[in-house]
Scaffold this motif. Structure first.
Motif, mmCIF file in Angstrom:
data_model
loop_
_atom_site.group_PDB
_atom_site.id
_atom_site.type_symbol
_atom_site.label_atom_id
_atom_site.label_comp_id
_atom_site.label_asym_id
_atom_site.label_seq_id
_atom_site.Cartn_x
_atom_site.Cartn_y
_atom_site.Cartn_z
ATOM 1 N N LEU A 6 -0.936 6.122 -6.989
ATOM 2 C CA LEU A 6 -1.027 4.907 -6.167
ATOM 3 C C LEU A 6 0.246 4.072 -6.301
ATOM 4 O O LEU A 6 0.765 3.547 -5.310
ATOM 5 N N VAL A 58 3.033 5.690 -4.271
ATOM 6 C CA VAL A 58 2.888 5.446 -2.835
ATOM 7 C C VAL A 58 3.352 4.041 -2.483
ATOM 8 O O VAL A 58 4.093 3.833 -1.508
ATOM 9 N N GLU A 108 6.808 3.549 -0.408
ATOM 10 C CA GLU A 108 6.663 3.009 0.947
ATOM 11 C C GLU A 108 7.642 1.870 1.159
ATOM 12 O O GLU A 108 8.251 1.751 2.235
ATOM 13 N N GLN A 164 5.658 6.465 7.131
ATOM 14 C CA GLN A 164 4.650 6.055 6.152
ATOM 15 C C GLN A 164 3.571 7.123 5.985
ATOM 16 O O GLN A 164 3.139 7.428 4.868
ATOM 17 N N LYS A 165 3.140 7.705 7.092
ATOM 18 C CA LYS A 165 2.108 8.747 7.038
ATOM 19 C C LYS A 165 2.633 9.980 6.311
ATOM 20 O O LYS A 165 1.945 10.563 5.458
ATOM 21 N N ARG A 186 2.679 9.263 2.530
ATOM 22 C CA ARG A 186 1.368 9.224 1.866
ATOM 23 C C ARG A 186 0.781 10.625 1.701
ATOM 24 O O ARG A 186 0.286 10.978 0.617
ATOM 25 N N PHE A 238 0.188 12.276 -2.039
ATOM 26 C CA PHE A 238 -1.189 12.559 -2.451
ATOM 27 C C PHE A 238 -1.377 14.055 -2.730
ATOM 28 O O PHE A 238 -2.094 14.435 -3.663
#
Length: 406
Positions: A47, A50, A54, A229-230, A233, A237
């Motif tokens: 987390l 990310v 970002e 951003q996508k 992530r 992950f």
């Protein structure tokens, strides 16, 4: 889906960067020493990665500049600017030298698993020939500028190893209840340095600089920010899932001690049997060489931005920086220290350096003059402050723990 695959790039490289020998080693040690008990630390690390990456990606896309370059431009006071640049310079160069030692050592572990040890004794000094070989390969690739041609091959091998861990984690039928309990925070006293190492191997400080530069090269329009951003992530992950799979494999392997690649490979035996050591050796070698190239390169880009140097990879000053980091990595890797300890120290060093870099990044992404309407929102600031507070706490805790053990 086809459009998403087309836009893969910076996030995948960041993810591939932290799935290196350091991640394999530290996650294996965490599984061996604490079973599933530190899975919660990995969730926090993912987390945090990310959130910070970002900010870095948004900064690179909107400003079309690197993080170190913007820091140099935005700090106005001469004295503070010199102090800030010196701090970033020392943090990245020293941190990357430690990280480079871990990368080279990881690749050495792979070679030693197949060919045995290769030390050259010269008086009181001992040179690890495998470290020199890995350093030499990285030097040639960087000097010729042809590392990109091989990078895809190395990343493919690392991804293959990652898939192997994910599959192994499933077929070993792990203790599901134990895994669920592992997401509840615990082992605070005895697991402090391992927690910091897990954070350090996931949220790599130099990746915050590298990511901004990569994003600025790939995307030029602010409208593409959601895509960036996508991509980030999803990549991180997936990388985090691999890290957790390694912990689960190690926890189920029944190991009591880890000192070499053969020990690390025990976690893969349910899938690869007697070929597990070879597979781990190839994976560590590929991950180590890939990281051995990117770490010095990232340090050179950071120094270039800090001092406002012109020219690219071909400039003498640029080459001098990556060469220095590379040589230091070979020297540290050759010291008479257990390879596993070198790799773990590199991750702990990263965990200590992280708060310094994160604070500078947080300051920059809140400046209207840099990001305008894309500067941090209230929610992003709250999350960013929580990550920085966690990084500072773990960094201080690490220093205290080390001093107590002296």
């Amino acid at each position: 889906m086809k459009n998403f695959i087309k836009n893969l790039g910076p996030g995948v490289l960041v993810s591939a960067a932290f799935i290196g020998p350091g991640t394999v080693t530290v996650c294996t040690l965490a599984g061996v020493r604490f079973q599933y008990g530190l899975l919660w630390a990995l969730i926090l690390s993912i987390l945090a990665c990310v959130i910070l990456q970002e900010m870095s990606a948004r900064l690179g896309l909107i400003s079309q500049k690197g993080l170190s370059e913007i820091i140099r431009e935005e700090i106005k006071g001469r004295t503070f600017k010199i102090l800030a640049i010196a701090l970033i310079f020392s943090a990245i160069v020293i941190g990357n030298a430690a990280y480079e030692a871990g990368n080279i050592t990881g690749a050495v572990l792979g070679l030693e698993a197949v060919f045995g040890k290769g030390n050259l004794q010269a008086g009181a000094f001992s040179l690890n020939l495998w470290s020199a070989l890995i350093g030499g390969i990285a030097f040639i690739l960087l000097f010729l500028g042809s590392y990109k041609a091989l990078e895809k091959v190395f990343i493919a091998l690392v991804l293959l190893m990652s898939i192997a861990f994910l599959v192994t984690a499933v077929i070993t039928k792990p203790d599901i209840l134990g895994i669920l309990k592992g997401f509840i925070p615990g082992h605070f006293a005895e697991g402090t340095l391992t927690v910091i190492a897990l954070v350090g191997t996931t949220v790599v400080p130099y990746n915050l600089f590298l990511h901004a530069s990569l994003v600025s090269e790939k995307w030029k329009d602010a409208a593409e920010l959601p895509v960036a951003q996508k991509e980030l992530r999803v990549s991180i992950f997936l990388g985090g899932a691999v890290s957790m799979a390694i912990v689960i494999c190690a926890a189920g392997a029944g190991l009591t001690n880890v000192e070499n690649a053969a020990d690390l490979a025990v976690g893969l035996e349910p899938l690869f049997g007697k070929f597990a050591t070879w597979f781990m050796a190839i994976g560590l070698l590929a991950a180590g060489i890939t990281s051995s190239i990117t770490a010095p390169l990232a340090a050179a880009y950071v120094v270039k931005g800090c001092f406002g140097w012109k020219g690219g990879m071909g400039s003498k000053r640029f080459k001098a920086v990556w060469a220095t980091v590379l040589v230091l990595g070979v020297i540290f890797s050759s010291l008479q220290i257990k390879p596993i300890e070198i790799i773990q120290f590199a991750q702990i060093a990263n965990g200590i350096l992280l708060p310094v870099i994160a604070i500078f990044l947080f300051w920059i992404v809140n400046k209207r003059s840099v990001l305008g309407e894309h500067r941090n929102s209230v929610r992003q600031n709250i999350l960013g402050l929580l990550v920085i507070a966690l990084a500072v706490f773990l960094g201080l805790k690490s220093v205290i723990t080390v001093l107590q053990n002296l």
